[in-house]
Every structure is written in C-alpha cells, then in structure tokens.
Design an enzyme around this catalytic site. Structure first.
Site, PDB file in Angstrom:
ATOM      1  CB  VAL A 205      28.276  34.074   9.741  1.00 30.97           C
ATOM      2  CG1 VAL A 205      27.258  33.194   9.018  1.00 30.97           C
ATOM      3  CG2 VAL A 205      28.701  35.251   8.871  1.00 30.97           C
ATOM      4  CG  HIS A 206      25.175  32.550  15.243  1.00 37.32           C
ATOM      5  ND1 HIS A 206      25.162  33.917  15.383  1.00 37.32           N
ATOM      6  CD2 HIS A 206      24.071  32.101  15.893  1.00 37.32           C
ATOM      7  CE1 HIS A 206      24.101  34.276  16.093  1.00 37.32           C
ATOM      8  NE2 HIS A 206      23.423  33.195  16.410  1.00 37.32           N
ATOM      9  NE  ARG A 207      20.132  34.621  13.998  1.00 36.49           N
ATOM     10  CZ  ARG A 207      19.788  34.496  15.252  1.00 36.49           C
ATOM     11  NH1 ARG A 207      19.177  33.417  15.664  1.00 36.49           N
ATOM     12  NH2 ARG A 207      20.039  35.446  16.112  1.00 36.49           N
ATOM     13  NE  ARG A 240      24.092  26.582  14.251  1.00 35.91           N
ATOM     14  CZ  ARG A 240      23.265  25.570  13.966  1.00 35.91           C
ATOM     15  NH1 ARG A 240      23.280  25.003  12.788  1.00 35.91           N
ATOM     16  NH2 ARG A 240      22.421  25.131  14.855  1.00 35.91           N
ATOM     17  CG  ASP A 282      24.013  35.279  11.006  1.00 37.57           C
ATOM     18  OD1 ASP A 282      24.637  35.437  12.081  1.00 37.57           O
ATOM     19  OD2 ASP A 282      24.128  34.252  10.309  1.00 37.57           O
TER      20      ASP A 282
END
Ligand code: UD1
Ligand code: UDP
Length: 362
Positions: A205-207, A240, A282
């Site tokens: 997950v990073h969006r 992030r 994502d």
C-alpha cells in the site's frame, strides 16, 4: 547517441535494470541521474546493488516536501546538468515527480525526450501520477508504449504517428530475467524462511489516495487484520504508509498472522510474489507482477491503468471504502485465475527501445 536517464523512485530503478542492459548492448552511452526522490537504502541503493544498474553519475538529493517544492527543485537541478552536458536525448520512466521534472527540463532546452511507459491513463486527475504522465507524454519525442490500451489512450488525445512506439512492458523483461535468479539464491528471504511454507497473502500500500485518507487506510488495515483469521498476510510497508499509520495510531506490528516488514529488495519481493496465494496492492508494478507469476490480484483503487488484467479476470478492483467489502473481495479472489493473455510483449521491450534509439537521429 549520448543519453542521460532520469531515475528517482523505486519502480524506476527496476525498469532501468532492463533498459540499461539493452542500451549498453546497443552501444549507447548512457549516464544516470538520480534525483534523490527515494533515498532510504531499502527504497533506493538496494536496487542498484541487486540489479547491476551503474552507480548514478549525479544524485541531486532532492526528496520529500510538497509536489511543487520537490518537482521545482528537481527541475532546476536537472536543467543545470543538461545545460552543462548537452546530451543527445533524455530518457524518463513512468509517472513520478522525477519523470515530469526531467521531461520539462529537457523539452525546454530542446533536448528530445524518450518516455518509457507512455500512454497509461487512470482518467483520474486527482492522482499526481496522472498529471505527470499526461504532461510528460505531450512533450516527448519517443513514446515507448507498453500496451494496446495505452496506444488507444494517446490516439484519443491526438497523439498519433511514428512517435508512438508499442514495444511492450520493460517490467516484464525484468521479471523474466530475475524470477528464477530470485528463487535460486542460496539464502532465501528472512520472511520466506519465517513462514516455513505456510500459505500467505502479499500486500503493498502506498498510493496517496489511500495513505492520506484515514477512512480508506483504516479500512485496509482492518481488512488485512480480519483476513489473518484465514491466512497469514505479509506486508512490506512503504515509508509513506509507515508514517501515515503512525499518525493514525494504527499499530500493525504486533498482530498475529500479520507480518509487517521493512520494504523488500526486488529479489525478495519477486520471491514472495511467486509463492503468494493472492496479491493485494495499490501499486501499478505489483499488479502486473502478480499476473506475470500467475497470481490473482485485488487492487485497492477505484480504477487502474492496467485495464487488460481486469478484463481478463486476473485482477479485480476493490475501492477501500469499507473493511467488509475488502474482505469479500479478498475471499472471492483467492484461488482464482484469469484468461491466458499476452498483453505486455515478449520480454524484449528494452531491446526494442534501445534499437529504436540507436537507429534514430535525435
Ligand atoms: C512516489 C511516486 C509514485 C510511485 C511511488 C513508488 C510521485 C508523485 N509519486 O510516491 O507515483 O508509485 O513513488 O514507490 O512521484 N520516504 C522516505 N524514504 C524514502 C522515500 C520516501 O521516508 O526513501 C517518505 C518521505 O516522507 C516522503 C514520502 O515517503 O515524503 C513520500 O515519498 P514521495 O516520493 O513523495 O512519494 P511516494 O509515495 O513514494
Ligand atoms: N517492490 C519492491 N519491494 C517492495 C515493494 C515493491 O521491490 O517492498 C517492487 C515491486 O516488485 C515492483 C516495484 O517495486 O517491481 C513497484 O514499485 P511501487 O509499488 O513502489 O510503485 P508503482 O509501481 O506503484 O509506481
């Protein structure tokens, strides 16, 4: 031809691994400029060590900050190098702030731009990547396109003709090259060993649309935790996301069955992908790698640029609006496959790019 390549973020180092090798074989003189957008060892240096990419000639050390601050500083830094070096062409990958900064700096100095992974669209202008890729495509001289769908996107924007070059996807080249090497290593990854053959789901997950929206991030965490009642989950956490989780006070480290780790190097990552039961992500690149390795994928987004995988049944979109909806999507994807398709070329995209550049007069 004398070429400068811009890299800055994790997926660009991986793409550069294939293209650098092909450029060298074609006799093109390539020097790499790293903007510094990603800078942790496990987000940057590890890929140079593992994948044999030459040490960057320049590292501008520009990472973090707002979009304008980062892109502007990179633009000025790249422009200074280009004015000094006057390369025949500039090569950029994908859709990050480093991509846009490089493309703009070169276009204004009349240095032709080669864009690898051109033509992709999410049709969601709230994504920073969509802005970066649309603008980069429209100032590029060579648009190296990975899929038929991307050619059609460009056609719709009036970008047609001999500059649009359908070559396939360089990430497929890289995965083909390194997949068996990752499994043949004498030492397997720590996480792989720790799992001792237990089945697992691999998540990334990073969006910004997920990490910066507390409701979406909470839904994702709760769904992954709920899934551990049925199957273990391995989650290498992007920096992030690590800081977004901390801000919300979401502790993901002490959960039974949820294996949160530091980001993996590429070889560990493709080792884990190849043995996973399901990929939840994502990421653009990880969606495709799931398909390369014949794994079902659930994409934690409202839309995807890689539409062919959804159409063929390999991937399903699951906007993270509620944990319950996500868990339903995970359950229905587990154990499925899709149709046999070959949308990303034959693993020779990098060679085709190098041949075209070598035969071109800028
Ligand atoms: C960037 C790209 C995204 C790409 C992703 C790949 C843009 C707008 N976004 O997103 O398209 O999919 O890279 O991973 O270019 N950080 C660290 N260490 C690092 C790198 C980042 O701590 O080595 C932290 C910093 O707090 C930084 C934040 O992560 O501010 C976000 O990094 P940034 O490069 O702005 O965006 P990504 O989310 O990584
Ligand atoms: N990747 C990696 N380690 C990780 C997560 C991802 O090496 O912990 C690799 C992954 O295999 C793929 C690439 O990073 O090749 C995808 O990059 P990312 O998800 O950061 O960005 P995106 O593709 O969404 O732009």
């Amino acid at each position: 031809m004398n070429l400068i390549t811009i890299v800055g973020a994790r997926p660009q180092f991986i793409k550069a691994a294939a293209v650098n090798m092909a450029l060298r074989l074609a006799g093109i003189d390539e020097r790499v400029l790293h903007t510094g957008q990603h800078y942790d060892d496990n987000m940057s240096d590890v890929f140079f060590r593992e994948l044999g990419i030459p040490v960057p000639h320049w590292n501008l050390g520009i990472g973090g900050g707002s979009h304008g601050t980062m892109t502007g500083a990179q633009l000025a830094g790249i422009e200074a190098v280009l004015m000094q070096e006057k390369p025949d062409a500039l090569l950029v990958y994908g859709d990050t702030n480093s991509t846009l900064a490089g493309a703009l700096a070169a276009a204004k100095l009349h240095i032709p731009v080669a864009h690898v992974e051109a033509g992709l669209r999410s049709f969601n202008r709230r994504m920073p990547e969509e802005i970066n890729r649309v603008l980069t495509d429209h100032v590029s001289r060579w648009l190296f396109v990975p899929t038929e769908a991307a050619v059609a996107n460009l056609r719709r924007e009036g970008v047609v003709g001999s500059d649009v070059l359908l070559v396939g996807d360089v990430m497929y080249d890289v995965a083909l090259h390194f997949a068996s090497l990752a499994l043949a290593r004498s030492v397997r990854s720590v996480t792989f060993e720790k799992l001792g053959g237990q089945p697992y789901v691999l998540a990334t997950v990073h969006r910004a649309e997920n990490t910066d929206d507390p409701q979406r991030l909470r839904a994702i965490v709760h769904a992954l935790v709920a899934l551990t009642d049925e199957i273990d989950v391995v989650w290498p956490v992007h920096p992030r996301t690590r800081s977004a989780l901390a801000k919300l006070g979401l502790n993901v480290d002490a959960r039974k069955g949820l294996h949160c780790t530091e980001p993996f190097g590429y070889l560990d990552m493709i080792e884990m992908e190849q043995a996973a039961q399901l990929v939840v992500t994502d990421s653009g690149g990880v969606q495709k790698e799931a398909f390369f390795f014949g794994k079902p994928c659930v994409t934690l987004r409202d839309e995807t640029e890689w539409v062919e995988l959804v159409e063929a049944g390999w991937n399903r979109l699951a906007p993270p609006t509620s944990a319950e909806a996500l868990v339903r999507a995970f359950r229905s994807a587990l154990g499925t496959t899709g149709q046999a398709i070959e949308p990303y070329g034959r693993g020779d995209a990098a060679r085709r790019i190098a041949d075209i550049l070598q035969g071109s007069t800028a």
